[in-house]
Scaffold this motif. Structure first.
Motif, PDB file in Angstrom:
ATOM      1  N   UNK A  32      54.199  27.374  34.157  1.00 56.56           N
ATOM      2  CA  UNK A  32      53.026  27.321  35.039  1.00 56.56           C
ATOM      3  C   UNK A  32      52.582  25.883  35.274  1.00 56.56           C
ATOM      4  N   UNK A  33      52.634  25.074  34.229  1.00 54.22           N
ATOM      5  CA  UNK A  33      52.208  23.682  34.347  1.00 54.22           C
ATOM      6  C   UNK A  33      53.164  22.871  35.207  1.00 54.22           C
ATOM      7  N   UNK A  34      54.460  23.111  35.046  1.00 55.68           N
ATOM      8  CA  UNK A  34      55.461  22.317  35.748  1.00 55.68           C
ATOM      9  C   UNK A  34      55.668  22.752  37.188  1.00 55.68           C
ATOM     10  N   UNK A  35      55.601  24.073  37.435  1.00 59.62           N
ATOM     11  CA  UNK A  35      55.908  24.581  38.770  1.00 59.62           C
ATOM     12  C   UNK A  35      54.671  24.845  39.621  1.00 59.62           C
ATOM     13  N   UNK A  36      53.494  24.786  39.001  1.00 56.53           N
ATOM     14  CA  UNK A  36      52.267  25.046  39.741  1.00 56.53           C
ATOM     15  C   UNK A  36      51.973  26.533  39.830  1.00 56.53           C
ATOM     16  N   UNK A  37      50.799  26.838  40.351  1.00 52.20           N
ATOM     17  CA  UNK A  37      50.396  28.239  40.430  1.00 52.20           C
ATOM     18  C   UNK A  37      50.831  28.880  41.740  1.00 52.20           C
ATOM     19  N   UNK A  38      51.183  30.157  41.647  1.00 54.99           N
ATOM     20  CA  UNK A  38      51.557  30.937  42.825  1.00 54.99           C
ATOM     21  C   UNK A  38      50.912  32.320  42.736  1.00 54.99           C
ATOM     22  N   UNK A  39      49.592  32.376  42.695  1.00 60.75           N
ATOM     23  CA  UNK A  39      48.930  33.677  42.568  1.00 60.75           C
ATOM     24  C   UNK A  39      49.137  34.527  43.808  1.00 60.75           C
ATOM     25  N   UNK A  40      49.305  35.823  43.591  1.00 64.82           N
ATOM     26  CA  UNK A  40      49.469  36.731  44.726  1.00 64.82           C
ATOM     27  C   UNK A  40      48.131  37.119  45.341  1.00 64.82           C
ATOM     28  N   UNK A  41      47.055  36.993  44.560  1.00 66.79           N
ATOM     29  CA  UNK A  41      45.754  37.454  45.043  1.00 66.79           C
ATOM     30  C   UNK A  41      44.643  36.510  44.614  1.00 66.79           C
ATOM     31  N   UNK A  42      43.614  36.459  45.458  1.00 66.55           N
ATOM     32  CA  UNK A  42      42.359  35.818  45.085  1.00 66.55           C
ATOM     33  C   UNK A  42      41.343  36.918  44.833  1.00 66.55           C
ATOM     34  N   UNK A  43      40.539  36.762  43.789  1.00 63.29           N
ATOM     35  CA  UNK A  43      39.459  37.701  43.514  1.00 63.29           C
ATOM     36  C   UNK A  43      38.141  36.937  43.520  1.00 63.29           C
ATOM     37  N   UNK A  62      48.123  33.027  35.816  1.00 58.80           N
ATOM     38  CA  UNK A  62      48.913  32.702  36.999  1.00 58.80           C
ATOM     39  C   UNK A  62      48.911  33.783  38.072  1.00 58.80           C
ATOM     40  N   UNK A  63      48.358  34.965  37.780  1.00 56.72           N
ATOM     41  CA  UNK A  63      48.392  36.053  38.759  1.00 56.72           C
ATOM     42  C   UNK A  63      47.247  35.999  39.758  1.00 56.72           C
ATOM     43  N   UNK A  64      46.035  35.692  39.271  1.00 53.64           N
ATOM     44  CA  UNK A  64      44.846  35.717  40.120  1.00 53.64           C
ATOM     45  C   UNK A  64      44.240  34.328  40.254  1.00 53.64           C
ATOM     46  N   UNK A  65      43.848  34.006  41.485  1.00 49.83           N
ATOM     47  CA  UNK A  65      42.998  32.842  41.740  1.00 49.83           C
ATOM     48  C   UNK A  65      41.584  33.403  41.802  1.00 49.83           C
ATOM     49  N   UNK A  66      40.739  33.044  40.837  1.00 54.13           N
ATOM     50  CA  UNK A  66      39.448  33.707  40.685  1.00 54.13           C
ATOM     51  C   UNK A  66      38.286  32.764  40.982  1.00 54.13           C
ATOM     52  N   UNK A  67      37.349  33.267  41.785  1.00 55.12           N
ATOM     53  CA  UNK A  67      36.110  32.545  42.041  1.00 55.12           C
ATOM     54  C   UNK A  67      34.962  33.486  41.726  1.00 55.12           C
ATOM     55  N   UNK A  68      33.981  32.994  40.973  1.00 58.47           N
ATOM     56  CA  UNK A  68      32.848  33.826  40.600  1.00 58.47           C
ATOM     57  C   UNK A  68      31.551  33.174  41.074  1.00 58.47           C
ATOM     58  N   UNK A  86      32.011  28.229  47.318  1.00 53.74           N
ATOM     59  CA  UNK A  86      32.731  29.465  47.625  1.00 53.74           C
ATOM     60  C   UNK A  86      33.642  29.279  48.820  1.00 53.74           C
ATOM     61  N   UNK A  87      33.147  28.641  49.862  1.00 54.09           N
ATOM     62  CA  UNK A  87      33.967  28.413  51.060  1.00 54.09           C
ATOM     63  C   UNK A  87      35.166  27.531  50.742  1.00 54.09           C
ATOM     64  N   UNK A  88      34.977  26.536  49.876  1.00 56.22           N
ATOM     65  CA  UNK A  88      36.089  25.669  49.486  1.00 56.22           C
ATOM     66  C   UNK A  88      37.149  26.454  48.727  1.00 56.22           C
ATOM     67  N   UNK A 105      35.076  41.898  44.514  1.00 51.95           N
ATOM     68  CA  UNK A 105      34.791  42.846  43.443  1.00 51.95           C
ATOM     69  C   UNK A 105      33.297  42.903  43.157  1.00 51.95           C
ATOM     70  N   UNK A 106      32.645  43.968  43.605  1.00 52.53           N
ATOM     71  CA  UNK A 106      31.253  44.204  43.278  1.00 52.53           C
ATOM     72  C   UNK A 106      31.146  45.038  42.005  1.00 52.53           C
ATOM     73  N   UNK A 107      29.926  45.272  41.550  1.00 48.40           N
ATOM     74  CA  UNK A 107      29.788  46.044  40.313  1.00 48.40           C
ATOM     75  C   UNK A 107      28.409  46.654  40.184  1.00 48.40           C
ATOM     76  N   UNK A 108      28.291  47.607  39.270  1.00 44.33           N
ATOM     77  CA  UNK A 108      27.014  48.265  39.000  1.00 44.33           C
ATOM     78  C   UNK A 108      26.085  47.345  38.215  1.00 44.33           C
ATOM     79  N   UNK A 109      24.795  47.645  38.275  1.00 46.52           N
ATOM     80  CA  UNK A 109      23.779  46.914  37.522  1.00 46.52           C
ATOM     81  C   UNK A 109      23.831  45.412  37.769  1.00 46.52           C
TER      82      UNK A 109
END
Length: 214
Positions: A32-43, A62-68, A86-88, A105-109
């Motif tokens: 992952x460090x040498x080849x860089x990230x290739x996530x299939x999805x952003x959450x 390496x699977x998800x690019x996540x922004x919270x 967020x836009x960036x 991804x929304x959630x309860x409470x």
């Protein structure tokens, strides 16, 4: 400097991870460090500590690019020179990483959504103050309040949580690079809602605007 050393419990957990999970997957981390990230999805999910999307979907590094952020909201496209975290993140995921899926991804409470509901009901004067970062961020969801169904408070707040997901999906399509990627069938958008207490997951049906359990 005001920064202090990490709490001991976090240091102990780090050493535990380094000796187990990392040690058992050393070559994968190196790759992952040498080849860089290739996530299939952003959450894009809420900051809420109870929402853990990598656990929900069993994702590895390496699977998800996540922004919270608060209430998993995406603002509309506004290249006005101000700073937009967020836009960036969306821009980087879509134009540089070229993710195939973008999931809201929304959630309860949700505390943020509850704050918006209380503002719209006139019960949150502190959030109405112009100096409230949370209040001004939750202004993004105010239009969703007007469309809430009749019913008890719990039903209406849950509906607003799902409206936050739909608001974000709608705002995503105001970004030219998102719109073009969707139209070229290079990117698909998805809306989800997680029930924290039951572990349930509902997915938005784009044609009907209704969330259905998976």
């Amino acid at each position: 400097m005001l920064a202090r050393p990490l709490p001991d419990y976090l240091v102990r957990r780090y050493h535990g991870w380094k000796a187990t999970s990392y040690a058992e997957n050393r070559s994968w981390y190196r790759r992952l460090a040498e080849e860089g990230q290739r996530p299939r999805a952003m959450v894009i999910s809420c900051c809420d500590s109870r929402v853990h999307v990598t656990s929900i979907f069993g994702a590895d590094q390496g699977e998800f690019f996540i922004h919270r952020n608060i209430a998993n909201l995406v603002p509309p496209y506004e290249p006005d020179g101000n700073q937009h975290g967020t836009s960036a993140a969306v821009e980087y995921a879509v134009t540089t990483l070229r993710v195939a899926h973008l999931i809201i991804m929304g959630h309860s409470a949700c505390g943020g959504v509850r704050g918006c509901y209380d503002m719209c009901e006139g019960n949150a004067p502190a959030l109405e103050d112009k100096t409230s970062f949370v209040g001004r961020w939750m202004d993004l969801l105010r239009p969703g309040y007007a469309d809430l169904p009749e019913g008890d408070e719990a039903t209406r707040v849950a509906a607003l949580e799902k409206a936050a997901v739909m608001t974000s999906l709608g705002n995503l399509m105001t970004f030219p690079f998102v719109k073009s990627a969707v139209e070229a069938e290079e990117l698909t958008l998805h809306g989800c809602w997680n029930d924290i207490s039951t572990g349930g997951l509902e997915v938005l049906d784009a044609e009907t605007g209704v969330f259905h359990p998976v």
